[in-house]
Design a protein around this motif. Structure first.
Motif, PDB file in Angstrom:
ATOM      1  N   VAL A  67       0.849  -1.189   0.000  1.00  0.00           N
ATOM      2  CA  VAL A  67       0.000   0.000   0.000  1.00  0.00           C
ATOM      3  C   VAL A  67       0.884   1.237   0.000  1.00  0.00           C
ATOM      4  CG1 VAL A  67      -1.934   1.177   1.096  1.00  0.00           C
ATOM      5  CG2 VAL A  67      -1.672  -1.297   1.382  1.00  0.00           C
ATOM      6  N   ASN A  68       0.661   2.099  -0.969  1.00  0.00           N
ATOM      7  CA  ASN A  68       1.427   3.340  -1.072  1.00  0.00           C
ATOM      8  C   ASN A  68       0.799   4.425  -0.208  1.00  0.00           C
ATOM      9  OD1 ASN A  68       3.232   2.259  -3.147  1.00  0.00           O
ATOM     10  ND2 ASN A  68       1.429   2.331  -4.469  1.00  0.00           N
ATOM     11  N   GLU A  69       1.511   5.502  -0.016  1.00  0.00           N
ATOM     12  CA  GLU A  69       1.032   6.569   0.867  1.00  0.00           C
ATOM     13  C   GLU A  69      -0.210   7.274   0.333  1.00  0.00           C
ATOM     14  OE1 GLU A  69       3.892   8.879   3.280  1.00  0.00           O
ATOM     15  OE2 GLU A  69       5.418   8.071   1.938  1.00  0.00           O
ATOM     16  N   ASN A  70      -0.456   7.176  -0.983  1.00  0.00           N
ATOM     17  CA  ASN A  70      -1.657   7.791  -1.566  1.00  0.00           C
ATOM     18  C   ASN A  70      -2.806   6.788  -1.672  1.00  0.00           C
ATOM     19  OD1 ASN A  70      -0.759   6.142  -3.595  1.00  0.00           O
ATOM     20  ND2 ASN A  70      -0.596   7.737  -5.154  1.00  0.00           N
ATOM     21  N   ASN A  71      -2.682   5.663  -0.950  1.00  0.00           N
ATOM     22  CA  ASN A  71      -3.695   4.608  -0.885  1.00  0.00           C
ATOM     23  C   ASN A  71      -3.784   3.735  -2.134  1.00  0.00           C
ATOM     24  OD1 ASN A  71      -4.473   5.285   1.738  1.00  0.00           O
ATOM     25  ND2 ASN A  71      -6.036   6.714   1.045  1.00  0.00           N
ATOM     26  N   THR A  72      -2.938   3.983  -3.141  1.00  0.00           N
ATOM     27  CA  THR A  72      -2.892   3.060  -4.269  1.00  0.00           C
ATOM     28  C   THR A  72      -2.152   1.797  -3.829  1.00  0.00           C
ATOM     29  OG1 THR A  72      -0.827   4.011  -5.107  1.00  0.00           O
ATOM     30  CG2 THR A  72      -2.912   4.929  -5.946  1.00  0.00           C
TER      31      THR A  72
END
Length: 287
Positions: free
Chosen positions: A81-86
């Motif tokens: 999970v990336n910090e931008n929720n992708t």
């Protein structure tokens, strides 16, 4: 004239009501179908969260060991999970696999309470996606180090929104520092205090296994024994059962615990139903 206006208004009202009812009926039918699929599903995934500074590949060695002794291999899906929720996906769940392993890691895998709360929110994004893609009704949880803290925060703050449809049955934490580097539960960190504050939100039917490493008499070489044992003040009398297990031996150091033979054995015995059944057959019925 008034009569015609009355009938015209009545017809328009019926048309409007019908237009509103049809989408609702379709949604209810779809929702009931999804819930029925969940209840009938035989899939019970084991969802893992690694600790700080670790990626979604952290458990590759452990999974390889687990798959060595199974006739039916666990398929593996890794999610970052990336910090931008992708999210980034690696691997897949095989058709017919009733016990797949899903690993959820975070691009930002830094330490600290603030980031643990962020990771719980990122994990929630991943969990929502998982439940949409796979209609399981029950799951088991495993967390190494800070991964156990993320699980605990998520269970206290997020799980209730899923609990009517999906049940977590077991949680196994491994070297999780519930009071960070404090050796005594009387010296409460903010995180530990918050865990105690919201412990009543934990699911009552949950079974918890807390594993701690014993490289020395007081720690696993990184996490103090007292910090791991502080977890009992969070879980005891809140969940169905809480058990603390001390892991010793040459691989009892914090980073090596993941592939410690005792840990592997405990995962097989308590978290993996197929292995557990086979072990019982070897040992015979218990009195």
């Amino acid at each position: 004239m008034k009569k015609n206006k009355y009938w015209l208004g009545a017809i328009l009202a019926i048309i409007l009501l019908t237009a509103m009812t049809i989408p609702t009926a379709k949604w209810m039918t779809s929702n009931n179908k999804t819930m029925s699929q969940r209840r009938q599903s035989k899939m019970t995934p084991l969802i893992m969260i690694p600790g700080s500074s670790a990626t979604a590949n952290r458990f590759d060695g452990l999974i390889k060991i687990l798959n060595k002794t199974k006739d039916q291999k666990h398929s593996v899906l890794r999610i970052t999970v990336n910090e931008n929720n992708t999210m980034t996906f690696d691997g897949s769940i095989s058709k017919g696999d009733e016990e797949p392993i899903i690993v959820v890691g975070f691009k930002n895998n830094s330490d600290g309470y603030t980031n643990i709360k962020r990771q719980a929110d990122w994990f929630d994004q991943a969990f929502y996606q998982i439940m949409q893609d796979f209609h399981f009704h029950k799951f088991k949880a495993f967390g190494h180090s800070n991964g156990g803290l993320v699980w605990t925060y998520w269970l206290e703050h997020y799980y209730s929104s899923y609990s009517s449809e999906i049940k977590v049955t077991k949680l196994m934490t491994l070297g999780s520092p519930y009071n960070f580097k404090e050796t005594s539960y009387t010296m409460k960190t903010q995180m530990f205090s918050d865990f105690l504050k919201y412990k009543k939100n934990l699911p009552k039917s949950l079974i918890v296994y807390s594993l701690l490493g014993g490289k020395t008499y007081t720690s696993d070489g990184l996490v103090p024994e007292g910090s791991v044992l502080a977890g009992k003040y969070i879980f005891q009398n809140q969940v169905k059962n809480y058990m603390s297990i001390n892991v010793t031996g040459t691989d009892a150091q914090h980073s090596k615990l993941v592939e410690n033979p005792q840990v592997v054995k405990l995962i097989k015995e308590y978290l993996l139903k197929n292995n557990n059944r086979r072990d019982l057959m070897r040992k015979g019925p218990r009195n």
